[in-house]
Design a protein around this motif. Sequence first.
Motif, PDB file in Angstrom:
ATOM      1  N   LEU A  26       0.840  -1.294   0.051  1.00 19.43           N
ATOM      2  CA  LEU A  26      -0.004   0.008   0.040  1.00 19.43           C
ATOM      3  C   LEU A  26       0.754   1.351   0.000  1.00 19.43           C
ATOM      4  O   LEU A  26       0.467   2.153  -0.656  1.00 19.43           O
ATOM      5  CB  LEU A  26      -0.907  -0.177   1.243  1.00 19.43           C
ATOM      6  N   ILE A  27       1.968   1.320   0.771  1.00 20.64           N
ATOM      7  CA  ILE A  27       2.847   2.387   0.938  1.00 20.64           C
ATOM      8  C   ILE A  27       3.759   2.605  -0.632  1.00 20.64           C
ATOM      9  O   ILE A  27       3.665   3.724  -1.185  1.00 20.64           O
ATOM     10  CB  ILE A  27       3.852   1.986   1.936  1.00 20.64           C
ATOM     11  N   ILE A  28       3.971   1.490  -1.352  1.00 16.55           N
ATOM     12  CA  ILE A  28       4.755   1.542  -2.600  1.00 16.55           C
ATOM     13  C   ILE A  28       3.537   2.193  -3.556  1.00 16.55           C
ATOM     14  O   ILE A  28       3.747   3.019  -4.387  1.00 16.55           O
ATOM     15  CB  ILE A  28       5.113   0.330  -3.015  1.00 16.55           C
ATOM     16  N   PHE A  29       2.194   1.622  -3.713  1.00 19.18           N
ATOM     17  CA  PHE A  29       1.226   2.175  -4.492  1.00 19.18           C
ATOM     18  C   PHE A  29       0.830   3.557  -4.186  1.00 19.18           C
ATOM     19  O   PHE A  29       0.903   4.460  -5.067  1.00 19.18           O
ATOM     20  CB  PHE A  29       0.042   1.269  -4.259  1.00 19.18           C
ATOM     21  N   GLY A  30       0.887   3.855  -2.842  1.00 15.68           N
ATOM     22  CA  GLY A  30       0.664   5.567  -2.559  1.00 15.68           C
ATOM     23  C   GLY A  30       1.662   6.321  -3.066  1.00 15.68           C
ATOM     24  O   GLY A  30       1.544   7.205  -3.607  1.00 15.68           O
ATOM     25  N   THR A  31       2.975   5.829  -3.023  1.00 13.87           N
ATOM     26  CA  THR A  31       4.233   6.571  -3.383  1.00 13.87           C
ATOM     27  C   THR A  31       4.133   6.586  -4.742  1.00 13.87           C
ATOM     28  O   THR A  31       4.430   7.840  -5.424  1.00 13.87           O
ATOM     29  CB  THR A  31       5.559   5.935  -2.995  1.00 13.87           C
ATOM     30  N   ILE A  32       3.879   5.664  -5.556  1.00 21.08           N
ATOM     31  CA  ILE A  32       3.619   5.800  -7.059  1.00 21.08           C
ATOM     32  C   ILE A  32       2.666   6.880  -7.459  1.00 21.08           C
ATOM     33  O   ILE A  32       2.870   7.668  -8.400  1.00 21.08           O
ATOM     34  CB  ILE A  32       3.435   4.513  -7.628  1.00 21.08           C
ATOM     35  N   LEU A  33       1.571   6.838  -6.641  1.00 26.85           N
ATOM     36  CA  LEU A  33       0.404   7.643  -6.956  1.00 26.85           C
ATOM     37  C   LEU A  33       1.117   9.244  -6.886  1.00 26.85           C
ATOM     38  O   LEU A  33       0.737  10.149  -7.595  1.00 26.85           O
ATOM     39  CB  LEU A  33      -0.807   7.393  -6.338  1.00 26.85           C
ATOM     40  N   ILE A  34       1.753   9.309  -5.854  1.00 28.15           N
ATOM     41  CA  ILE A  34       2.226  10.743  -5.444  1.00 28.15           C
ATOM     42  C   ILE A  34       3.193  11.144  -6.293  1.00 28.15           C
ATOM     43  O   ILE A  34       3.132  12.348  -6.722  1.00 28.15           O
ATOM     44  CB  ILE A  34       2.681  10.627  -4.224  1.00 28.15           C
ATOM     45  N   GLN A  35       4.206  10.315  -6.853  1.00 32.54           N
ATOM     46  CA  GLN A  35       5.096  10.623  -7.842  1.00 32.54           C
ATOM     47  C   GLN A  35       4.338  10.925  -9.229  1.00 32.54           C
ATOM     48  O   GLN A  35       4.628  11.708  -9.962  1.00 32.54           O
ATOM     49  CB  GLN A  35       5.913   9.534  -8.149  1.00 32.54           C
ATOM     50  N   VAL A  36       3.364  10.208  -9.728  1.00 31.83           N
ATOM     51  CA  VAL A  36       2.547  10.512 -10.871  1.00 31.83           C
ATOM     52  C   VAL A  36       1.907  11.838 -10.716  1.00 31.83           C
ATOM     53  O   VAL A  36       1.854  12.446 -11.812  1.00 31.83           O
ATOM     54  CB  VAL A  36       1.597   9.334 -10.905  1.00 31.83           C
ATOM     55  N   SER A  37       1.377  12.266  -9.521  1.00 35.41           N
ATOM     56  CA  SER A  37       0.888  13.529  -9.549  1.00 35.41           C
ATOM     57  C   SER A  37       1.634  14.616  -9.620  1.00 35.41           C
ATOM     58  O   SER A  37       1.467  15.745 -10.098  1.00 35.41           O
ATOM     59  CB  SER A  37      -0.018  13.425  -7.945  1.00 35.41           C
ATOM     60  N   ALA A  38       2.792  14.478  -8.771  1.00 36.20           N
ATOM     61  CA  ALA A  38       3.882  15.544  -8.880  1.00 36.20           C
ATOM     62  C   ALA A  38       4.403  15.600 -10.216  1.00 36.20           C
ATOM     63  O   ALA A  38       4.682  16.702 -10.821  1.00 36.20           O
ATOM     64  CB  ALA A  38       5.038  15.021  -7.902  1.00 36.20           C
ATOM     65  N   GLY A  39       4.639  14.429 -10.972  1.00 28.39           N
ATOM     66  CA  GLY A  39       5.116  14.606 -12.302  1.00 28.39           C
ATOM     67  C   GLY A  39       4.216  15.067 -13.401  1.00 28.39           C
ATOM     68  O   GLY A  39       4.655  15.520 -14.275  1.00 28.39           O
ATOM     69  N   SER A  40       2.769  14.839 -13.202  1.00 33.28           N
ATOM     70  CA  SER A  40       1.957  15.499 -14.185  1.00 33.28           C
ATOM     71  C   SER A  40       1.925  17.066 -14.293  1.00 33.28           C
ATOM     72  O   SER A  40       1.838  17.467 -15.333  1.00 33.28           O
ATOM     73  CB  SER A  40       0.426  14.899 -13.624  1.00 33.28           C
ATOM     74  N   PHE A  41       2.529  17.652 -13.218  1.00 36.19           N
ATOM     75  CA  PHE A  41       2.735  18.905 -13.681  1.00 36.19           C
ATOM     76  C   PHE A  41       3.562  19.584 -14.460  1.00 36.19           C
ATOM     77  O   PHE A  41       3.584  20.636 -15.309  1.00 36.19           O
ATOM     78  CB  PHE A  41       3.086  19.612 -12.129  1.00 36.19           C
ATOM     79  N   TYR A  42       4.695  18.782 -14.710  1.00 31.59           N
ATOM     80  CA  TYR A  42       5.827  18.860 -15.471  1.00 31.59           C
ATOM     81  C   TYR A  42       5.293  18.878 -16.951  1.00 31.59           C
ATOM     82  O   TYR A  42       6.033  19.432 -17.945  1.00 31.59           O
ATOM     83  CB  TYR A  42       6.842  17.886 -15.217  1.00 31.59           C
ATOM     84  N   ALA A  43       4.141  18.203 -17.316  1.00 32.56           N
ATOM     85  CA  ALA A  43       3.711  18.322 -18.534  1.00 32.56           C
ATOM     86  C   ALA A  43       2.637  19.279 -18.852  1.00 32.56           C
ATOM     87  O   ALA A  43       1.715  19.218 -19.742  1.00 32.56           O
ATOM     88  CB  ALA A  43       2.776  16.737 -18.532  1.00 32.56           C
ATOM     89  N   TRP A  44       2.618  20.445 -18.032  1.00 30.42           N
ATOM     90  CA  TRP A  44       1.852  21.757 -18.359  1.00 30.42           C
ATOM     91  C   TRP A  44       1.803  22.052 -19.608  1.00 30.42           C
ATOM     92  O   TRP A  44       0.833  22.527 -20.331  1.00 30.42           O
ATOM     93  CB  TRP A  44       2.286  22.781 -17.139  1.00 30.42           C
ATOM     94  N   SER A  45       2.986  22.244 -20.346  1.00 30.93           N
ATOM     95  CA  SER A  45       3.065  22.833 -21.662  1.00 30.93           C
ATOM     96  C   SER A  45       2.014  21.878 -22.655  1.00 30.93           C
ATOM     97  O   SER A  45       1.586  22.754 -23.531  1.00 30.93           O
ATOM     98  CB  SER A  45       4.457  22.854 -22.377  1.00 30.93           C
ATOM     99  N   ILE A  46       1.829  20.827 -22.374  1.00 29.88           N
ATOM    100  CA  ILE A  46       0.742  20.004 -23.246  1.00 29.88           C
ATOM    101  C   ILE A  46      -0.757  20.934 -23.078  1.00 29.88           C
ATOM    102  O   ILE A  46      -1.304  20.748 -24.031  1.00 29.88           O
ATOM    103  CB  ILE A  46       0.767  18.663 -22.936  1.00 29.88           C
ATOM    104  N   PHE A  47      -0.947  21.298 -21.914  1.00 28.38           N
ATOM    105  CA  PHE A  47      -2.358  21.745 -21.646  1.00 28.38           C
ATOM    106  C   PHE A  47      -2.393  23.211 -22.115  1.00 28.38           C
ATOM    107  O   PHE A  47      -3.427  23.709 -21.974  1.00 28.38           O
ATOM    108  CB  PHE A  47      -2.489  21.685 -20.221  1.00 28.38           C
ATOM    109  N   ASN A  48      -1.386  23.964 -22.461  1.00 31.83           N
ATOM    110  CA  ASN A  48      -1.332  25.600 -22.910  1.00 31.83           C
ATOM    111  C   ASN A  48      -2.462  25.800 -23.863  1.00 31.83           C
ATOM    112  O   ASN A  48      -3.364  26.486 -23.633  1.00 31.83           O
ATOM    113  CB  ASN A  48       0.028  25.974 -23.244  1.00 31.83           C
ATOM    114  N   ASN A  49      -2.435  25.014 -24.824  1.00 30.74           N
ATOM    115  CA  ASN A  49      -3.371  25.004 -25.959  1.00 30.74           C
ATOM    116  C   ASN A  49      -4.601  24.891 -25.774  1.00 30.74           C
ATOM    117  O   ASN A  49      -5.663  25.450 -26.216  1.00 30.74           O
ATOM    118  CB  ASN A  49      -2.714  24.479 -27.305  1.00 30.74           C
ATOM    119  N   GLY A  50      -4.841  23.860 -24.945  1.00 30.41           N
ATOM    120  CA  GLY A  50      -6.192  23.242 -24.591  1.00 30.41           C
ATOM    121  C   GLY A  50      -7.022  24.492 -23.615  1.00 30.41           C
ATOM    122  O   GLY A  50      -8.041  24.631 -23.885  1.00 30.41           O
TER     123      GLY A  50
END
Length: 141
Positions: A26-50
Amino acid sequence: MLPIAASNLKEGNIMENSKGATNRWLIIFGTILIQVSAGSFYAWSIFNNGFMMKSGGVVQVVNGVKKIVGGLPAGSVSFTFTLGMLCLSLATLAGIPLAKKYGIKVVSLCASIIYGLSILGLMTIGKGSSIWMLWLFGGVL
C-alpha cells in the motif's frame, strides 16, 4: 508443550509478516500515485493550447502559421507553470516540518485532497473564465 508454543509463535510471525507485506505494498502504491501526481505538473506545456481553446480561443491561420486567437493570452497561461513551480517549492519546504509534526500519511492525504481540488477547479475553467481562476487552480493549488 515447547513445540506447540514455538509453532504458535511461528504462526503469529507469519500473520504479522503478511500484514506488514500488505502495508508495504500500500505504501509503494501510494508513493507511485504521489510521484505521478507530482510529475503530471511537468507536462503543463501540453495543456497550454487546450486552456486557450477552452477559454474561447479559436485556431486561425495567420501568415501561414496556425495560431490560437482569443481566449486567455498565451503568456498568462504559460505563467501558470511558473507560479505552480514556485508554490510547489514552497509547499515542499512547508511540508517537511509538517510531516515531522503530524506524520507523512497526514501530510500526503492533505496534499492529495488539495491536488484533487485543483483538478476539479481546472475542469470548471471555460469561456469567460478569468486568468485568476487558472492561476489559482493550476498554479497555487
